[in-house]
Design a protein around this motif. Sequence first.
Motif, PDB file in Angstrom:
ATOM      1  N   GLN A 186       0.847  -1.190   0.000  1.00  0.00           N
ATOM      2  CA  GLN A 186       0.000   0.000   0.000  1.00  0.00           C
ATOM      3  C   GLN A 186       0.886   1.244   0.000  1.00  0.00           C
ATOM      4  O   GLN A 186       1.881   1.297   0.712  1.00  0.00           O
ATOM      5  CB  GLN A 186      -0.913   0.046   1.227  1.00  0.00           C
ATOM      6  N   GLU A 188       0.133   5.472   0.160  1.00  0.00           N
ATOM      7  CA  GLU A 188      -0.881   6.533   0.224  1.00  0.00           C
ATOM      8  C   GLU A 188      -0.232   7.906   0.079  1.00  0.00           C
ATOM      9  O   GLU A 188       0.757   8.210   0.744  1.00  0.00           O
ATOM     10  CB  GLU A 188      -1.638   6.479   1.537  1.00  0.00           C
ATOM     11  N   TRP A 190      -0.965  11.949   0.456  1.00  0.00           N
ATOM     12  CA  TRP A 190      -1.856  12.851   1.198  1.00  0.00           C
ATOM     13  C   TRP A 190      -1.447  14.290   0.926  1.00  0.00           C
ATOM     14  O   TRP A 190      -0.305  14.671   1.146  1.00  0.00           O
ATOM     15  CB  TRP A 190      -1.730  12.539   2.683  1.00  0.00           C
ATOM     16  N   ARG A 200      -6.628  12.391  -0.398  1.00  0.00           N
ATOM     17  CA  ARG A 200      -5.901  11.161  -0.103  1.00  0.00           C
ATOM     18  C   ARG A 200      -6.083  10.177  -1.254  1.00  0.00           C
ATOM     19  O   ARG A 200      -7.219   9.872  -1.637  1.00  0.00           O
ATOM     20  CB  ARG A 200      -6.398  10.529   1.197  1.00  0.00           C
ATOM     21  N   ARG A 202      -4.848   6.337  -2.415  1.00  0.00           N
ATOM     22  CA  ARG A 202      -4.162   5.119  -1.984  1.00  0.00           C
ATOM     23  C   ARG A 202      -4.020   4.138  -3.145  1.00  0.00           C
ATOM     24  O   ARG A 202      -4.987   3.813  -3.828  1.00  0.00           O
ATOM     25  CB  ARG A 202      -4.911   4.438  -0.836  1.00  0.00           C
ATOM     26  N   ARG A 212      -5.904   2.023  -7.646  1.00  0.00           N
ATOM     27  CA  ARG A 212      -5.841   3.222  -6.820  1.00  0.00           C
ATOM     28  C   ARG A 212      -7.241   3.786  -6.615  1.00  0.00           C
ATOM     29  O   ARG A 212      -8.142   3.603  -7.447  1.00  0.00           O
ATOM     30  CB  ARG A 212      -4.925   4.272  -7.446  1.00  0.00           C
TER      31      ARG A 212
END
Length: 217
Positions: A186, A188, A190, A200, A202, A212
């Motif tokens: 994963q 992410e 931000w 956000r 991910r 995604r």
Amino acid sequence: MTDIRAYLRGLDVFAGELPAFDPDAAPDRPETLFVDWLTTAVEAGVREPHAMTLSTIGTDGTPSARVLILKNVDAHGWQFAAHGSSPKGRDLAGHPAVALTFYWSQQARQVRVRGPVEPASAQDSAADFLARSAGSRAEASTGRQSRPLEDRQTLDLATKQALERIAEQPDLVIPEWTLYTVRAEQVEFWQADKQRKHTRLRYERHGDTWTRGQLWP
């Protein structure tokens, strides 16, 4: 006496003009977007933009975090190096999975990486060790990281002796030095917003491909 709670609340956050981030225009792979954000931070004059917080889990289940320098990132993952007998090395031997956190305050951007860790080959680890400065190699060669220190003179003497050894053996490589690759599962991204409507995005790995999607702030 200073009211710390009020003091902290009074500190400014997300100051200045923040960059735009359109998650719909993001690339297919997270390392591509990461490099773009990293170079943007460099161009903005962020100090140590390649510094990251490495979080590990000890054999007792207790988390531990410290700041390290990113060595490389590509399609295989994010790389860092450490002495195998250091606390983080022991954590990785017992629980080979980590979290990495990057934060670039000028852009109010954060990147979080999670996944298992794989040690590189002895050859690649040796190449990383030899690419370090003499002082860094000397410090690592003592193999005493995080042990109790009696006094500063002991440290100075050990460093002097280690530097002399490095000078005499410039190709010296300590076998415990290990280059690690985080094979992210994963990632992410931000991007802060002054009105707290943070963006956000991910990425999640599925085999050799990524999906995604956006997350609520």
